[in-house]
Motif scaffolding. Sequence first.
Motif, PDB file in Angstrom:
ATOM      1  N   UNK A  42      52.904  48.455  34.345  1.00  0.00           N
ATOM      2  CA  UNK A  42      52.763  49.724  34.979  1.00  0.00           C
ATOM      3  C   UNK A  42      53.003  49.489  36.452  1.00  0.00           C
ATOM      4  N   UNK A  43      53.909  49.923  37.211  1.00  0.00           N
ATOM      5  CA  UNK A  43      54.173  49.543  38.511  1.00  0.00           C
ATOM      6  C   UNK A  43      53.160  50.515  39.290  1.00  0.00           C
ATOM      7  N   UNK A  44      52.418  50.220  40.050  1.00  0.00           N
ATOM      8  CA  UNK A  44      51.594  51.352  40.687  1.00  0.00           C
ATOM      9  C   UNK A  44      51.117  50.420  42.061  1.00  0.00           C
ATOM     10  N   UNK A  45      50.091  51.234  42.765  1.00  0.00           N
ATOM     11  CA  UNK A  45      49.683  50.699  43.965  1.00  0.00           C
ATOM     12  C   UNK A  45      48.841  49.270  43.646  1.00  0.00           C
ATOM     13  N   UNK A  46      48.071  49.377  42.513  1.00  0.00           N
ATOM     14  CA  UNK A  46      47.798  48.069  41.745  1.00  0.00           C
ATOM     15  C   UNK A  46      48.243  47.994  40.584  1.00  0.00           C
ATOM     16  N   UNK A  47      49.390  47.255  40.507  1.00  0.00           N
ATOM     17  CA  UNK A  47      50.275  46.986  39.235  1.00  0.00           C
ATOM     18  C   UNK A  47      49.111  46.413  37.971  1.00  0.00           C
ATOM     19  N   UNK A  48      49.423  47.105  36.759  1.00  0.00           N
ATOM     20  CA  UNK A  48      48.558  46.869  35.557  1.00  0.00           C
ATOM     21  C   UNK A  48      49.556  46.086  34.474  1.00  0.00           C
ATOM     22  N   UNK A  72      50.247  37.542  41.332  1.00  0.00           N
ATOM     23  CA  UNK A  72      48.950  37.695  42.298  1.00  0.00           C
ATOM     24  C   UNK A  72      48.608  39.214  42.498  1.00  0.00           C
ATOM     25  N   UNK A  73      49.324  40.301  42.330  1.00  0.00           N
ATOM     26  CA  UNK A  73      49.066  41.476  42.715  1.00  0.00           C
ATOM     27  C   UNK A  73      48.577  42.394  41.647  1.00  0.00           C
ATOM     28  N   UNK A  74      48.409  41.690  40.428  1.00  0.00           N
ATOM     29  CA  UNK A  74      47.717  42.332  39.384  1.00  0.00           C
ATOM     30  C   UNK A  74      46.209  42.376  39.480  1.00  0.00           C
ATOM     31  N   UNK A  75      45.582  43.449  38.816  1.00  0.00           N
ATOM     32  CA  UNK A  75      44.101  43.477  39.100  1.00  0.00           C
ATOM     33  C   UNK A  75      43.449  43.546  37.595  1.00  0.00           C
TER      34      UNK A  75
END
Length: 75
Positions: A42-48, A72-75
Amino acid sequence: MQEPMSEPLVQRPQAIADDLLALTAWLPIPEQGILASNAFVLRAAQPVLVDTNVAFLRESFMASLRQAVDPADLR
């Protein structure tokens, strides 16, 4: 007639909605058929990442994931 699948196949990321990518893998199961295994980004400010793939495809899965998003962008 097409030859039966003998090796797993990990596809490139595919957009299935504006901000949703599917990372699909196809796994041959001897004498049974083919199993689809999917992960979603899921592309978002904080990708999932929603990962339902199997561990033995790690390297090819990670290559496909890096095409979709920087891990590294995944939370």
